[in-house]
Enzyme design. Structure first.
Site, short mmCIF file in Angstrom:
data_model
loop_
_atom_site.label_atom_id
_atom_site.label_comp_id
_atom_site.label_asym_id
_atom_site.label_seq_id
_atom_site.Cartn_x
_atom_site.Cartn_y
_atom_site.Cartn_z
CE LYS A 48 -4.24 -2.06 1.99
NZ LYS A 48 -4.43 -3.04 3.17
CD GLN B 176 -3.48 -5.11 5.90
OE1 GLN B 176 -3.00 -4.00 6.02
NE2 GLN B 176 -4.23 -5.93 5.57
CG ASP C 235 -10.26 -0.93 4.41
OD1 ASP C 235 -10.44 -1.64 3.69
OD2 ASP C 235 -9.03 -1.70 5.59
#
Ligand code: NAP
Length: 285
Positions: A53, A97, A120
């Site tokens: 990322k 994460q 997300d």
């Protein structure tokens, strides 16, 4: 006859080029999209995802910051960091994460992320907006599936889509997004008794299960579109999807390979969400 491949790498590359152009336009306005990624603990797979990322941010000209916290970080400390990032002007997207260590409640952390920075798409408000069809930052993998279909010229309108898997991160949202694209959607899961029979009725199959090669050639209607979200590691170390690719490719009209299908789309859609969040903020100012 053999299915046409839906090339996720190529499509992802095209979207990244579009993002770069938009980033250049934003630069002229003095704005740089920014993504903060938070990793708690040292899960090896998560470390790879976070590194990718950060690398993609660099490639696309985004600002990025990575917060690597020790596994014993408390929930309160993590929430404090999220609150700080919520208030940071140079950060338009926040990604924590997952999975988090067991002593941290994932829901509390997801709920704490500002909705406008929820790149997300897992915050309950983002999910609610998606369900009712309002504008929302959409979850990345499901949004990637829809983008693959659209950019391959495959309309879902009026089609019967069978989605195998009902997780909050893939199966459920992909079903909703297909419905939004005017497909008639059948959602299947581990208690669905007549799965092969249902799958055979599908114009579009999306497999998001986590069972290697579950979808067999005789589950697939000739010419159907088969999207394989699964990523499974076989005993010999090779990756494979939830679809028996070699056999299904002989029957399907279109198919995504694993790797190189849905996988490359996920980070790209994360970047697209971050760009969207930055644009929304710029338009507010
Ligand atoms: P998950 O949370 O484990 O959910 C799996 C779903 O499949 C559940 O709804 C489960 O049903 C259903 N299922 C399990 N065995 C089944 C069977 N034999 N027949 C029918 N349904 C069955 O998994 P996930 O997070 O959605 O991920 C699914 C796959 O996608 C995994 O391989 C994962 O690695 C991959 N993935 C890939 C990406 C990417 O970027 N490419 C992103 C996310 C996930 P129940 O609900 O009844 O248990």
């Amino acid at each position: 006859m053999s299915a046409q491949w839906i090339d996720g790498k190529k499509i992802s590359g095209e979207i990244r080029e579009e993002i770069k152009q938009e980033v250049a336009r934003l630069k002229e306005r003095g704005i740089r999209p920014g993504l903060a990624v938070v990793l708690v603990g040292d899960d090896p797979a998560s470390q790879v995802y976070v590194r990718n990322k950060a690398r993609t941010c660099e490639e696309l000209g985004f600002y990025s910051e990575v917060h690597r916290l020790p596994a014993e970080t408390s929930q309160a400390e993590l929430l404090e960091l999220v609150a700080r990032l919520n208030g940071q002007d140079n950060v338009h997207g926040i990604l924590v994460q997952l999975p988090l260590p067991k002593h941290i409640e994932e829901k509390a952390v997801i709920d704490a992320i500002a909705v406008e920075k929820d790149v997300d798409g897992f915050h309950p408000v983002s999910v609610g907006n998606m369900v009712i069809g309002d504008d929302a930052l959409l979850p990345c993998t499901p949004a990637g599936v829809i983008e693959l279909l659209k950019r391959s010229g495959l309309s879902a309108a009026g089609k019967h889509a069978v989605v195998i898997g009902r997780s909050n991160i893939v199966g459920k949202p992909v079903s909703l997004l297909l419905q939004r694209e005017h497909a008639t959607v059948t959602m299947c899961h581990s208690r669905t008794p007549n799965l092969p029979e249902l799958a055979r009725q599908a114009d579009i199959i999306v497999a998001a299960v986590g069972v290697p090669k579950l979808v067999k050639a005789d589950w697939v209607k000739p010419g159907a579109v088969v999207i394989d979200v699964g990523v499974n590691r076989l005993p010999d170390g090779k990756l494979c999807g939830d679809v028996d690719f070699d056999e299904v490719a002989k029957v399907a009209g279109w198919i995504t390979p694993v790797p190189g299908g849905v996988g490359p789309m996920t980070i790209t859609m994360l970047m697209k969400n971050t760009l969207k969040a930055a644009l929304a903020k710029a338009d507010q100012a």
